[in-house]
Design an enzyme around this catalytic site. Structure first.
Site, PDB file in Angstrom:
ATOM      1  N   ARG A   1      14.731 133.996 -36.470  1.00 54.65           N
ATOM      2  CA  ARG A   1      15.262 132.954 -35.909  1.00 54.65           C
ATOM      3  C   ARG A   1      14.400 131.550 -35.517  1.00 54.65           C
ATOM      4  O   ARG A   1      14.278 131.005 -34.656  1.00 54.65           O
ATOM      5  CB  ARG A   1      15.754 133.399 -34.556  1.00 54.65           C
ATOM      6  CG  ARG A   1      16.969 133.922 -34.779  1.00 54.65           C
ATOM      7  CD  ARG A   1      17.968 133.298 -35.551  1.00 54.65           C
ATOM      8  NE  ARG A   1      19.288 133.983 -35.074  1.00 54.65           N
ATOM      9  CZ  ARG A   1      19.908 135.199 -35.499  1.00 54.65           C
ATOM     10  NH1 ARG A   1      19.269 135.807 -36.613  1.00 54.65           N
ATOM     11  NH2 ARG A   1      21.001 135.525 -35.367  1.00 54.65           N
TER      12      ARG A   1
ATOM     13  N   SER B   1      24.646 133.208 -29.947  1.00 53.92           N
ATOM     14  CA  SER B   1      23.904 134.264 -29.188  1.00 53.92           C
ATOM     15  C   SER B   1      23.070 132.993 -28.315  1.00 53.92           C
ATOM     16  O   SER B   1      22.410 132.032 -28.839  1.00 53.92           O
ATOM     17  CB  SER B   1      22.799 134.998 -30.171  1.00 53.92           C
ATOM     18  OG  SER B   1      23.234 135.827 -30.763  1.00 53.92           O
TER      19      SER B   1
ATOM     20  N   GLU C   1      17.574 131.121 -27.299  1.00 55.40           N
ATOM     21  CA  GLU C   1      17.731 130.889 -29.006  1.00 55.40           C
ATOM     22  C   GLU C   1      18.241 129.491 -29.280  1.00 55.40           C
ATOM     23  O   GLU C   1      17.954 129.095 -30.305  1.00 55.40           O
ATOM     24  CB  GLU C   1      18.496 132.133 -29.557  1.00 55.40           C
ATOM     25  CG  GLU C   1      18.450 132.181 -31.187  1.00 55.40           C
ATOM     26  CD  GLU C   1      19.680 131.758 -31.566  1.00 55.40           C
ATOM     27  OE1 GLU C   1      19.746 131.744 -32.809  1.00 55.40           O
ATOM     28  OE2 GLU C   1      20.814 131.416 -30.970  1.00 55.40           O
TER      29      GLU C   1
HETATM   30  N1  EPU Z   1      24.555 145.426 -26.920  1.00 57.46           N
HETATM   31  C1  EPU Z   1      24.816 145.797 -25.909  1.00 57.46           C
HETATM   32  N2  EPU Z   1      25.678 144.976 -24.809  1.00 57.46           N
HETATM   33  C2  EPU Z   1      25.866 143.773 -25.352  1.00 57.46           C
HETATM   34  C3  EPU Z   1      25.690 143.267 -26.568  1.00 57.46           C
HETATM   35  C4  EPU Z   1      25.017 144.182 -27.484  1.00 57.46           C
HETATM   36  O1  EPU Z   1      24.546 147.067 -25.448  1.00 57.46           O
HETATM   37  O2  EPU Z   1      26.613 143.004 -24.429  1.00 57.46           O
HETATM   38  C5  EPU Z   1      23.671 146.293 -27.959  1.00 57.46           C
HETATM   39  C6  EPU Z   1      24.496 146.747 -29.133  1.00 57.46           C
HETATM   40  O3  EPU Z   1      25.458 147.888 -28.967  1.00 57.46           O
HETATM   41  C7  EPU Z   1      23.830 147.012 -30.080  1.00 57.46           C
HETATM   42  C8  EPU Z   1      22.860 145.947 -29.807  1.00 57.46           C
HETATM   43  O4  EPU Z   1      22.983 145.640 -28.179  1.00 57.46           O
HETATM   44  O5  EPU Z   1      23.180 148.198 -30.246  1.00 57.46           O
HETATM   45  C9  EPU Z   1      22.586 144.782 -30.576  1.00 57.46           C
HETATM   46  O6  EPU Z   1      23.962 144.086 -30.613  1.00 57.46           O
HETATM   47  P1  EPU Z   1      24.480 143.515 -31.843  1.00 57.46           P
HETATM   48  O7  EPU Z   1      24.468 144.151 -33.057  1.00 57.46           O
HETATM   49  O8  EPU Z   1      25.737 142.853 -31.728  1.00 57.46           O
HETATM   50  O9  EPU Z   1      23.734 142.133 -32.230  1.00 57.46           O
HETATM   51  P2  EPU Z   1      22.719 141.121 -31.453  1.00 57.46           P
HETATM   52  O10 EPU Z   1      21.211 141.699 -31.361  1.00 57.46           O
HETATM   53  O11 EPU Z   1      23.616 141.011 -30.086  1.00 57.46           O
HETATM   54  C10 EPU Z   1      22.213 139.586 -33.350  1.00 57.46           C
HETATM   55  C11 EPU Z   1      22.398 138.084 -33.686  1.00 57.46           C
HETATM   56  C12 EPU Z   1      23.528 137.589 -33.879  1.00 57.46           C
HETATM   57  C13 EPU Z   1      24.057 138.287 -35.072  1.00 57.46           C
HETATM   58  C14 EPU Z   1      24.141 139.741 -34.849  1.00 57.46           C
HETATM   59  C15 EPU Z   1      24.716 140.566 -35.999  1.00 57.46           C
HETATM   60  C16 EPU Z   1      20.159 137.373 -32.513  1.00 57.46           C
HETATM   61  C17 EPU Z   1      19.816 136.652 -31.067  1.00 57.46           C
HETATM   62  N3  EPU Z   1      21.558 137.437 -32.482  1.00 57.46           N
HETATM   63  O12 EPU Z   1      23.172 139.766 -32.187  1.00 57.46           O
HETATM   64  O13 EPU Z   1      23.407 136.295 -34.309  1.00 57.46           O
HETATM   65  O14 EPU Z   1      25.257 137.992 -35.455  1.00 57.46           O
HETATM   66  O15 EPU Z   1      22.777 140.273 -34.463  1.00 57.46           O
HETATM   67  O16 EPU Z   1      23.521 140.673 -36.937  1.00 57.46           O
HETATM   68  O17 EPU Z   1      19.377 137.790 -33.236  1.00 57.46           O
HETATM   69  C18 EPU Z   1      23.603 134.033 -33.474  1.00 57.46           C
HETATM   70  O18 EPU Z   1      22.515 133.841 -33.806  1.00 57.46           O
HETATM   71  O19 EPU Z   1      24.362 133.145 -32.748  1.00 57.46           O
HETATM   72  C19 EPU Z   1      24.050 135.454 -33.457  1.00 57.46           C
HETATM   73  C20 EPU Z   1      25.574 135.374 -33.149  1.00 57.46           C
END
Ligand code: EPU
Length: 335
Positions: free
Chosen positions: A153, A224, A320
């Site tokens: 990012r 995010s 972010e």
């Molecule tokens: N999780 C929770 N609670 C929540 C949210 C997430 O427990 O409320 C846990 C999920 O169960 C999972 C882990 O956190 O085990 C990661 O969550 P998720 O796979 O949804 O991905 P993320 O880390 O929340 C990142 C990116 C997103 C991207 C997704 C999918 C960043 C800051 N965000 O989110 O990007 O779509 O992975 O690859 O890296 C964006 O940049 O605007 C964005 C949406």
């Protein structure tokens, strides 16, 4: 003053002194030479305005998509103002796969390199050949991928070059030999399917994103809000002892990337509302405008998240989104 409400996806009621639409190289040069506070917006999908902007907002609106091919790859040049998701769809329809994991990421092609957009195990840097820019002197040139400083990012466009140049286009290289990327959670189910197509992956990504990320035309948000933090192994080990179910991803340098959404949820903040701002109940990494949020509501809620996650886990979250103050960008660490 000109309203910015419909020009950024948080939908906050803020304005700027003036706006300028940038289409031609001449517009980019003129914008760069303005001697007043100035910021650039593509579709405004990754910014938080903390108040009115006392200067000019440049809106990147250049259009155009050129595709050439050689025996090994397709080479795509997209103008900065092209919508990213539309570009992914157009390429897919023309039989050019590769970008399916990055479907439905909001924003323009020109904004994509700034934070090196990424999702479902892929990021822009995997496909970027060059970034075309207009420099301070007004000249247009191409910066090869390896000089862009891409990281999780981030890029040189977000850090050391911020404000000194304008991205006017991007060059993508999509290999003819298609390699599906299915290592990320919800896509694993598609592994081993004989009839697998890039279209199937694209559709799965779109449906997972739609189920987790609110549509900004319905509920204002900037995706995010926080980055996933990297912590030293010692802190990771201690946290894992206390919270055995905590997701964590080992990094090459020995540190661990934690899931900010998980930390926020387990700090008890899912659904927390402050004025018109809310932590989205279905994905705690996203802050939403329930309709009447002021910039102050969003900033106060974000600060509360930072404090509470720090008190609970000893981890400091960093936004972010780009944070914009009255006369320019504010470092995300200063929120
Ligand atoms: N999780 C929770 N609670 C929540 C949210 C997430 O427990 O409320 C846990 C999920 O169960 C999972 C882990 O956190 O085990 C990661 O969550 P998720 O796979 O949804 O991905 P993320 O880390 O929340 C990142 C990116 C997103 C991207 C997704 C999918 C960043 C800051 N965000 O989110 O990007 O779509 O992975 O690859 O890296 C964006 O940049 O605007 C964005 C949406």
């Amino acid at each position: 003053m000109v309203s910015l409400k419909s020009l950024h996806t948080f939908g906050l009621d803020v304005s700027a002194r003036s706006i300028l639409e940038l289409r031609e190289p001449e517009d980019f040069r003129r914008f760069l030479s303005l001697e007043e506070p100035k910021i650039l917006l593509g579709s405004g999908s990754d910014v938080l305005f903390t108040g009115d902007f006392a200067g000019t907002v440049g809106l990147v609106r250049s259009q155009g998509l050129e595709i050439t091919e050689d025996p090994k790859a397709w080479h795509v040049h997209a103008a900065a103002g092209e919508n990213w998701h539309e570009t992914v769809l157009r390429l897919e329809k023309q039989g050019i796969p590769g970008l399916e994991n990055l479907a439905l990421i909001p924003g323009t092609c020109g904004a994509a390199p700034v934070q090196n957009i990424g999702a479902y195990g892929c990021e822009l840097a995997d496909f970027c050949e060059y970034v075309e820019i207009c420099g301070a002197g007004g000249g247009i040139r191409r910066i090869p991928r390896d000089s862009c400083g891409f990281g999780y990012r981030t890029s040189n466009f977000k850090t050391k070059w911020a404000g000194s140049l304008i991205i006017t286009g991007i060059g993508l290289k999509l290999p003819r030999r298609w390699v599906p990327r299915l290592d990320y959670g919800p896509l694993r189910e598609l592994k081993g399917r004989q009839d697998l197509t890039s279209r199937m992956i694209l559709e799965e990504v779109v449906s997972v994103r739609r189920s987790k990320i609110p549509d900004p035309t319905v509920l204002g948000n900037a995706g995010s809000f926080f980055q996933n933090p990297c912590v030293p192994a010692a802190l990771h080990d201690e946290l894992l002892r206390r919270h055995p179910g905590m997701p964590a991803y080992p990094q090459k340098d020995g540190s661990f990337k934690l899931a900010a959404g998980w930390l926020i949820e387990h700090a008890g903040l899912s659904g927390r509302t402050l004025g018109g701002a809310q932590i989205y109940p279905r994905q705690a990494l996203i802050l939403v405008n329930t309709g009447s949020a002021t910039p102050g509501d969003v900033v106060a809620l974000a600060r509360e998240v930072i404090h509470q996650v720090f008190d609970t886990f000893g981890v400091r979250l960093v936004p972010e989104v780009r944070i914009l103050g009255t006369d320019g960008e504010i470092p995300a660490t200063d929120l």
